[in-house]
Design a protein around this motif. Structure first.
Motif, PDB file in Angstrom:
ATOM      1  N   ALA A   1      33.562  35.101  34.532  1.00 44.14           N
ATOM      2  CA  ALA A   1      33.436  36.115  35.799  1.00 44.14           C
ATOM      3  C   ALA A   1      34.645  36.160  36.876  1.00 44.14           C
ATOM      4  O   ALA A   1      34.826  37.265  37.378  1.00 44.14           O
ATOM      5  CB  ALA A   1      31.983  35.573  36.507  1.00 44.14           C
ATOM      6  N   ALA A   2      34.900  35.057  37.046  1.00 48.29           N
ATOM      7  CA  ALA A   2      36.256  34.980  37.929  1.00 48.29           C
ATOM      8  C   ALA A   2      37.442  35.931  37.321  1.00 48.29           C
ATOM      9  O   ALA A   2      37.950  36.836  38.297  1.00 48.29           O
ATOM     10  CB  ALA A   2      36.686  33.761  38.412  1.00 48.29           C
ATOM     11  N   VAL A   3      37.778  35.733  36.376  1.00 47.95           N
ATOM     12  CA  VAL A   3      38.758  36.648  35.606  1.00 47.95           C
ATOM     13  C   VAL A   3      38.093  38.320  35.446  1.00 47.95           C
ATOM     14  O   VAL A   3      39.113  39.031  35.836  1.00 47.95           O
ATOM     15  CB  VAL A   3      38.679  35.927  34.202  1.00 47.95           C
ATOM     16  CG1 VAL A   3      39.929  36.971  33.334  1.00 47.95           C
ATOM     17  CG2 VAL A   3      39.637  34.649  34.301  1.00 47.95           C
ATOM     18  N   ALA A   4      37.053  38.179  35.047  1.00 46.71           N
ATOM     19  CA  ALA A   4      36.640  39.554  34.982  1.00 46.71           C
ATOM     20  C   ALA A   4      36.759  40.326  36.517  1.00 46.71           C
ATOM     21  O   ALA A   4      37.172  41.513  36.606  1.00 46.71           O
ATOM     22  CB  ALA A   4      35.042  39.865  34.646  1.00 46.71           C
ATOM     23  N   SER A   5      36.556  39.550  37.518  1.00 49.45           N
ATOM     24  CA  SER A   5      36.423  40.125  38.938  1.00 49.45           C
ATOM     25  C   SER A   5      38.058  40.295  39.372  1.00 49.45           C
ATOM     26  O   SER A   5      37.935  41.160  40.193  1.00 49.45           O
ATOM     27  CB  SER A   5      35.738  39.014  39.837  1.00 49.45           C
ATOM     28  OG  SER A   5      34.208  39.170  39.721  1.00 49.45           O
ATOM     29  N   SER A   6      38.904  39.350  38.940  1.00 48.62           N
ATOM     30  CA  SER A   6      40.426  39.552  39.520  1.00 48.62           C
ATOM     31  C   SER A   6      41.236  39.093  38.328  1.00 48.62           C
ATOM     32  O   SER A   6      41.654  38.054  38.047  1.00 48.62           O
ATOM     33  CB  SER A   6      40.476  38.691  40.655  1.00 48.62           C
ATOM     34  OG  SER A   6      41.702  38.714  41.116  1.00 48.62           O
ATOM     35  N   PRO A   7      41.320  40.104  37.095  1.00 47.53           N
ATOM     36  CA  PRO A   7      42.171  39.654  35.820  1.00 47.53           C
ATOM     37  C   PRO A   7      43.540  39.690  36.157  1.00 47.53           C
ATOM     38  O   PRO A   7      44.094  38.962  35.490  1.00 47.53           O
ATOM     39  CB  PRO A   7      41.858  41.254  35.290  1.00 47.53           C
ATOM     40  CG  PRO A   7      41.371  42.258  36.125  1.00 47.53           C
ATOM     41  CD  PRO A   7      40.673  41.451  37.199  1.00 47.53           C
ATOM     42  N   GLY A   8      44.108  39.894  37.363  1.00 49.76           N
ATOM     43  CA  GLY A   8      45.454  39.671  37.636  1.00 49.76           C
ATOM     44  C   GLY A   8      45.866  38.378  38.208  1.00 49.76           C
ATOM     45  O   GLY A   8      46.931  38.005  38.291  1.00 49.76           O
ATOM     46  N   HIS A   9      44.669  37.748  38.540  1.00 50.25           N
ATOM     47  CA  HIS A   9      44.977  36.237  39.176  1.00 50.25           C
ATOM     48  C   HIS A   9      45.108  35.263  37.951  1.00 50.25           C
ATOM     49  O   HIS A   9      44.474  34.763  37.344  1.00 50.25           O
ATOM     50  CB  HIS A   9      43.661  36.028  39.940  1.00 50.25           C
ATOM     51  CG  HIS A   9      43.825  34.957  41.084  1.00 50.25           C
ATOM     52  ND1 HIS A   9      44.480  33.569  40.912  1.00 50.25           N
ATOM     53  CD2 HIS A   9      43.771  35.098  42.230  1.00 50.25           C
ATOM     54  CE1 HIS A   9      44.447  33.106  41.906  1.00 50.25           C
ATOM     55  NE2 HIS A   9      44.112  33.866  43.028  1.00 50.25           N
ATOM     56  N   ALA A  10      46.433  34.844  37.990  1.00 45.81           N
ATOM     57  CA  ALA A  10      46.913  33.803  37.176  1.00 45.81           C
ATOM     58  C   ALA A  10      45.970  32.377  37.237  1.00 45.81           C
ATOM     59  O   ALA A  10      45.779  31.807  36.197  1.00 45.81           O
ATOM     60  CB  ALA A  10      48.341  33.452  37.274  1.00 45.81           C
TER      61      ALA A  10
END
Length: 310
Positions: free
Chosen positions: A291-300
């Motif tokens: 869910a975190a990646v889906a919300s902010s896919p550019g966050h390494a």
């Protein structure tokens, strides 16, 4: 709308009911009816400055800001000692990008009513964001707050601006008295807790957060800051993975944040990282990491956490 119509029939002299009806018809894209109802609101209470606001809203929303400005210029000329008319004129100046004029009108409103915090907000916004003069905005708030020492809102505005300009220590000095007052200022509590966490004053931050959560148990930001304060303490004690006694406290706080704000990706990422340490909670960890990646896919860092979970 039907309920408001019925209420207007029961209390036809209550201008706020006509104002609510006007807003409803404006939302329904019926500006003609909205304007008629706004006029009725004004007719019910011509001596109440606030009763002009529904009509101003209709005029602005329908592209007739110049007409609204002319109306307010007339009222300011007729009632030069009415602070709210100066306030409403300041609002219109601000909407039109006339920031110097907005500051002048807001200042006049404050001269007449020193505790009119909305006027201070308008002036500061025009000074800071419109004119780009942060130093003047700070001086303005300091002077006005001194003239309204009983106003917690002025202290909050000043503390917030001090924090935004990098003077965290001074901001805390300004904010803490109204955060600890009775009744406390909720905004001052939230900002003071954040500043204390950033200053690594974690115990103080948690005590103040408890006060804020007693007022509003559903304040996701305060739950998150409580979790962050414990994470900072754990890292300082050489326990960055939080395997000690704080673990359940942190997990409970982060889960509460996600419950209240499902799109809070930082809380989800932190929760995923902690849960990934226990095979029994890997499924939940994956849910939060994805869910975190889906919300902010550019966050390494979020992708790294997802990799750890997988």
């Amino acid at each position: 709308t039907k309920e408001l119509v019925a209420l207007s029939e029961q209390t036809p002299q209550d201008w706020t009911v006509w104002a609510a009806l006007s807003a409803a018809y404006l939302e329904l894209e019926d500006p003609v009816r909205a304007e008629d109802l706004a006029g009725r609101a004004r007719d019910c209470a011509p001596d109440d400055p606030a009763s002009i606001t529904p009509l101003l809203e209709v005029l602005v929303q329908t592209g007739r800001s110049a007409q609204a400005a002319g109306m307010m210029d007339g009222l300011v000329a007729r009632f030069p000692d009415e602070a709210q008319y100066h306030l409403y004129r300041a609002v219109l100046h601000g909407k039109a990008g006339e920031h110097a004029e907005a500051v002048a009108q807001a200042s006049r409103a404050l001269d007449l009513r020193p505790s009119l915090d909305l006027a201070a907000q308008i002036a500061v916004d025009s000074l800071r964001n419109g004119l780009g003069d942060v130093s003047r905005a700070l001086r303005f708030l300091e002077e006005r707050a001194a003239k309204a020492p009983e106003s917690a809102e002025f202290a909050f505005l000043l503390g917030a601006l001090q924090a935004q300009t990098g003077d965290a220590a001074r901001a805390l000095q300004t904010l803490l008295p109204c955060a600890q007052a009775e009744p406390p200022h909720a905004g001052a509590i939230s900002l003071a807790v954040l500043l204390e966490v950033e200053a690594r004053q974690t115990a103080e931050a948690r005590r103040l957060a408890e006060r804020g959560l007693a007022l509003n148990p559903e304040d996701a930001n305060l739950h998150f800051l409580v979790a962050q304060s414990h994470l900072l303490d754990a890292a300082a004690e050489g326990d960055p993975d939080v395997r000690g006694a704080r673990r359940e406290v942190v997990l409970t706080a982060l889960r509460r944040v996600v419950e209240l704000e499902p799109r809070h990706h930082t809380a989800r990422n932190n929760l995923a990282y902690l849960l990934a340490q226990d095979p029994a909670t890997l499924p939940e960890a994956f849910e939060h990491a994805a869910a975190a990646v889906a919300s902010s896919p550019g966050h390494a860092a979020y992708r790294d956490t997802l990799g750890v979970v997988l």
